[in-house]
Design a protein around this motif. Structure first.
Motif, PDB file in Angstrom:
ATOM      1  N   PHE A  17      47.059 -33.998  82.407  1.00  0.00           N
ATOM      2  CA  PHE A  17      48.149 -33.310  83.093  1.00  0.00           C
ATOM      3  C   PHE A  17      49.024 -32.529  82.107  1.00  0.00           C
ATOM      4  O   PHE A  17      49.507 -31.441  82.424  1.00  0.00           O
ATOM      5  CB  PHE A  17      48.999 -34.312  83.878  1.00  0.00           C
ATOM      6  CG  PHE A  17      48.263 -34.985  85.003  1.00  0.00           C
ATOM      7  CD1 PHE A  17      47.291 -34.309  85.727  1.00  0.00           C
ATOM      8  CD2 PHE A  17      48.536 -36.303  85.333  1.00  0.00           C
ATOM      9  CE1 PHE A  17      46.598 -34.923  86.757  1.00  0.00           C
ATOM     10  CE2 PHE A  17      47.850 -36.930  86.367  1.00  0.00           C
ATOM     11  CZ  PHE A  17      46.877 -36.242  87.077  1.00  0.00           C
ATOM     12  N   ALA A  21      49.486 -28.513  82.211  1.00  0.00           N
ATOM     13  CA  ALA A  21      50.818 -27.893  82.217  1.00  0.00           C
ATOM     14  C   ALA A  21      50.963 -26.880  81.085  1.00  0.00           C
ATOM     15  O   ALA A  21      51.500 -25.783  81.279  1.00  0.00           O
ATOM     16  CB  ALA A  21      51.893 -28.971  82.102  1.00  0.00           C
ATOM     17  N   ALA A  25      51.380 -22.818  81.655  1.00  0.00           N
ATOM     18  CA  ALA A  25      52.604 -22.196  81.134  1.00  0.00           C
ATOM     19  C   ALA A  25      52.332 -20.938  80.318  1.00  0.00           C
ATOM     20  O   ALA A  25      53.257 -20.216  79.965  1.00  0.00           O
ATOM     21  CB  ALA A  25      53.379 -23.199  80.289  1.00  0.00           C
ATOM     22  N   TRP A  30      53.970 -18.867  85.994  1.00  0.00           N
ATOM     23  CA  TRP A  30      54.020 -20.261  85.574  1.00  0.00           C
ATOM     24  C   TRP A  30      54.861 -20.403  84.306  1.00  0.00           C
ATOM     25  O   TRP A  30      55.537 -21.414  84.105  1.00  0.00           O
ATOM     26  CB  TRP A  30      52.616 -20.800  85.313  1.00  0.00           C
ATOM     27  CG  TRP A  30      51.733 -20.847  86.512  1.00  0.00           C
ATOM     28  CD1 TRP A  30      50.667 -20.038  86.770  1.00  0.00           C
ATOM     29  CD2 TRP A  30      51.832 -21.735  87.629  1.00  0.00           C
ATOM     30  NE1 TRP A  30      50.096 -20.359  87.975  1.00  0.00           N
ATOM     31  CE2 TRP A  30      50.792 -21.408  88.519  1.00  0.00           C
ATOM     32  CE3 TRP A  30      52.704 -22.773  87.964  1.00  0.00           C
ATOM     33  CZ2 TRP A  30      50.609 -22.086  89.718  1.00  0.00           C
ATOM     34  CZ3 TRP A  30      52.513 -23.449  89.153  1.00  0.00           C
ATOM     35  CH2 TRP A  30      51.478 -23.110  90.010  1.00  0.00           C
ATOM     36  N   THR A  35      56.670 -25.645  80.646  1.00  0.00           N
ATOM     37  CA  THR A  35      55.799 -26.822  80.532  1.00  0.00           C
ATOM     38  C   THR A  35      56.450 -28.118  81.003  1.00  0.00           C
ATOM     39  O   THR A  35      55.820 -28.885  81.745  1.00  0.00           O
ATOM     40  CB  THR A  35      55.309 -26.978  79.080  1.00  0.00           C
ATOM     41  OG1 THR A  35      54.698 -25.765  78.654  1.00  0.00           O
ATOM     42  CG2 THR A  35      54.296 -28.107  78.967  1.00  0.00           C
ATOM     43  N   LEU A  38      56.501 -28.237  84.824  1.00  0.00           N
ATOM     44  CA  LEU A  38      55.139 -28.284  85.352  1.00  0.00           C
ATOM     45  C   LEU A  38      54.531 -29.672  85.229  1.00  0.00           C
ATOM     46  O   LEU A  38      53.884 -30.167  86.154  1.00  0.00           O
ATOM     47  CB  LEU A  38      54.254 -27.259  84.628  1.00  0.00           C
ATOM     48  CG  LEU A  38      54.456 -25.797  85.016  1.00  0.00           C
ATOM     49  CD1 LEU A  38      53.704 -24.879  84.072  1.00  0.00           C
ATOM     50  CD2 LEU A  38      53.997 -25.569  86.453  1.00  0.00           C
ATOM     51  N   VAL A  39      54.735 -30.314  84.081  1.00  0.00           N
ATOM     52  CA  VAL A  39      54.102 -31.619  83.884  1.00  0.00           C
ATOM     53  C   VAL A  39      54.706 -32.669  84.828  1.00  0.00           C
ATOM     54  O   VAL A  39      53.986 -33.545  85.338  1.00  0.00           O
ATOM     55  CB  VAL A  39      54.199 -32.062  82.401  1.00  0.00           C
ATOM     56  CG1 VAL A  39      55.565 -32.611  82.058  1.00  0.00           C
ATOM     57  CG2 VAL A  39      53.136 -33.099  82.071  1.00  0.00           C
ATOM     58  N   ILE A  42      53.190 -31.721  88.428  1.00  0.00           N
ATOM     59  CA  ILE A  42      51.757 -32.027  88.522  1.00  0.00           C
ATOM     60  C   ILE A  42      51.534 -33.532  88.655  1.00  0.00           C
ATOM     61  O   ILE A  42      50.761 -33.999  89.499  1.00  0.00           O
ATOM     62  CB  ILE A  42      51.004 -31.482  87.289  1.00  0.00           C
ATOM     63  CG1 ILE A  42      50.982 -29.946  87.307  1.00  0.00           C
ATOM     64  CG2 ILE A  42      49.561 -32.018  87.234  1.00  0.00           C
ATOM     65  CD1 ILE A  42      50.526 -29.325  85.996  1.00  0.00           C
ATOM     66  N   THR A  43      52.228 -34.298  87.822  1.00  0.00           N
ATOM     67  CA  THR A  43      52.041 -35.750  87.847  1.00  0.00           C
ATOM     68  C   THR A  43      52.587 -36.357  89.134  1.00  0.00           C
ATOM     69  O   THR A  43      51.987 -37.293  89.686  1.00  0.00           O
ATOM     70  CB  THR A  43      52.728 -36.404  86.634  1.00  0.00           C
ATOM     71  OG1 THR A  43      52.391 -35.672  85.459  1.00  0.00           O
ATOM     72  CG2 THR A  43      52.272 -37.836  86.456  1.00  0.00           C
ATOM     73  N   ALA A 276      55.762 -36.797  82.106  1.00  0.00           N
ATOM     74  CA  ALA A 276      54.665 -37.041  83.045  1.00  0.00           C
ATOM     75  C   ALA A 276      54.861 -38.381  83.743  1.00  0.00           C
ATOM     76  O   ALA A 276      54.658 -38.517  84.955  1.00  0.00           O
ATOM     77  CB  ALA A 276      53.323 -37.018  82.307  1.00  0.00           C
TER      78      ALA A 276
END
Length: 379
Positions: A17, A21, A25, A30, A35, A38-39, A42-43, A276
């Motif tokens: 993940f 990310a 990025a 994005w 980052t 995003l992480v 996503i998680t 995350a």
């Protein structure tokens, strides 16, 4: 234990993940999100769809991240900074941190009288108010300190609910403080406290790492964490993170340590793993099963965080404080040391790394006192 609970599988997925990310990025659109955000997203999505366990269900990897990797990430990231940055940014961030703490207390009192949570929560409502006061002044250490003292943790459903709601509302605020400074700076420009030149820029996209540097960085981290633990055992009133931060600041001024390559890469990677893991705390299924209690807590915490945000960004705007400083101070309040450091990294402000961590450490002490005070007066 199902295969999705396997610590090796969970470890691999967390790394995957982070990689996803970082890769996303690089692309337009994005890249604006960044980052760290995003992480987390996503998680959180992966955990709620069952690809990895949520933190509510527990996993030794998540425990290890909170106990070992997050403090190690703080330590290693601090090895790349200079104490001069504290002199440049110390006073404004301390002021914003205190105002943010005040905003949290005001938010708790406003939410208490608007929501009347005692009707749904019961006799432990004042303790819950104290837990949220503590956690939104200096992080989750204060949350757990108040919970243990009032034995909220022995009421499994209530403790699970308060924990999930804390992260469900706190995580979006982490994301908001990473996004707000950029847009506020566009509409209401503020002078940066420490304009960065190419020569001074500390946060690097890439850097080479030798075996010697890797061994030195990890060795210093392990030894410093061991020393911090020993000191905490001998003097329980001194939190480990305070000792660890102090050791990092001392070592960071030594010429040999300054020359080590890889501190940013390793430190920021560990912080991304921590973020995350934060994403796995956003457990929607657990929240859905809590009924009216969940709704009451969500409203209660939303008012607290919203009031905190209005106070810290509103007063910061009136005082014409650097937007990045306000964001990092807010993260030191709401998330503690690690999210403050991640915020400074994401905002590309190496001059705010040390101030963010130091006020976050201050919050670990002040937040606990504030939490017990609020629980006492509302009880």
């Amino acid at each position: 234990m199902t295969w999705t609970q396997d610590p090796l599988y969970v470890s691999g997925m967390l790394c995957a993940f982070v990689l996803l990310a970082v890769w996303l990025a690089k692309f337009k659109g994005w890249k604006t999100i960044g980052t760290p955000i995003l992480v987390i997203l996503i998680t959180a999505i992966a955990a709620n769809f069952g690809f990895i366990p949520t933190a509510t269900n527990g996993n030794p990897i998540y425990t290890a991240v909170f106990i070992y990797l997050a403090p190690m990430g703080i330590f290693i990231a601090l090895l790349e900074v200079d104490l001069k940055s504290l002199k440049k940014a110390g006073w404004p961030i301390l002021l914003m941190f205190c105002l943010g703490g005040l905003g949290t207390i005001v938010g708790v009192l406003v939410a208490w009288f608007l929501i009347q949570p005692a009707a749904e929560i019961g006799p432990m409502a004042n303790a819950v108010a104290g837990m949220y006061t503590g956690t939104y002044i200096g992080g989750s250490i204060n949350f757990n300190a108040v919970a243990l003292s009032y034995q909220v943790n022995e009421n499994a459903d209530l403790f699970a609910a308060t924990t999930v709601v804390d992260n469900l509302i706190g995580t979006p605020w982490i994301i908001a403080t990473l996004i707000l400074p950029k847009y506020l700076q566009s509409f209401f420009p503020r002078k940066k406290l420490l304009p960065l030149t190419n020569e001074d820029q500390k946060i690097k996209a890439e850097e080479s790492i030798s075996i010697a540097s890797l061994a030195s960085i990890l060795g210093l981290a392990f030894f410093s964490m061991a020393i911090s633990k020993l000191i905490a055992q001998a003097f329980p009133q001194i939190p480990e993170i305070i000792t660890l931060t102090t050791l990092a600041l001392i070592l960071a001024q030594i010429p040999f340590v300054k020359k080590l390559s890889g501190t940013h890469t390793i430190g920021f990677f560990l912080i991304l793993l921590f973020l995350a893991t934060i994403g796995t705390l956003c457990d929607l299924s657990t929240l859905a099963g809590l009924g009216d209690l969940a709704g009451t807590l969500i409203l209660f915490v939303s008012i607290i965080v919203l009031t905190h945000g209005i106070v810290i960004f509103g007063l910061g705007a009136l005082l014409k404080i650097d937007w990045d400083v306000i964001a990092v101070a807010s993260q030191a309040n709401v998330g503690g040391n690690t999210t403050a450091l991640a915020s400074a990294e994401s905002l590309n402000r190496p001059d705010l790394l040390i101030p963010g961590v130091l006020v976050g450490s201050l919050g670990n002490a002040l937040g606990t006192y504030a939490g017990f005070f609020i629980a006492g007066i509302l009880g």
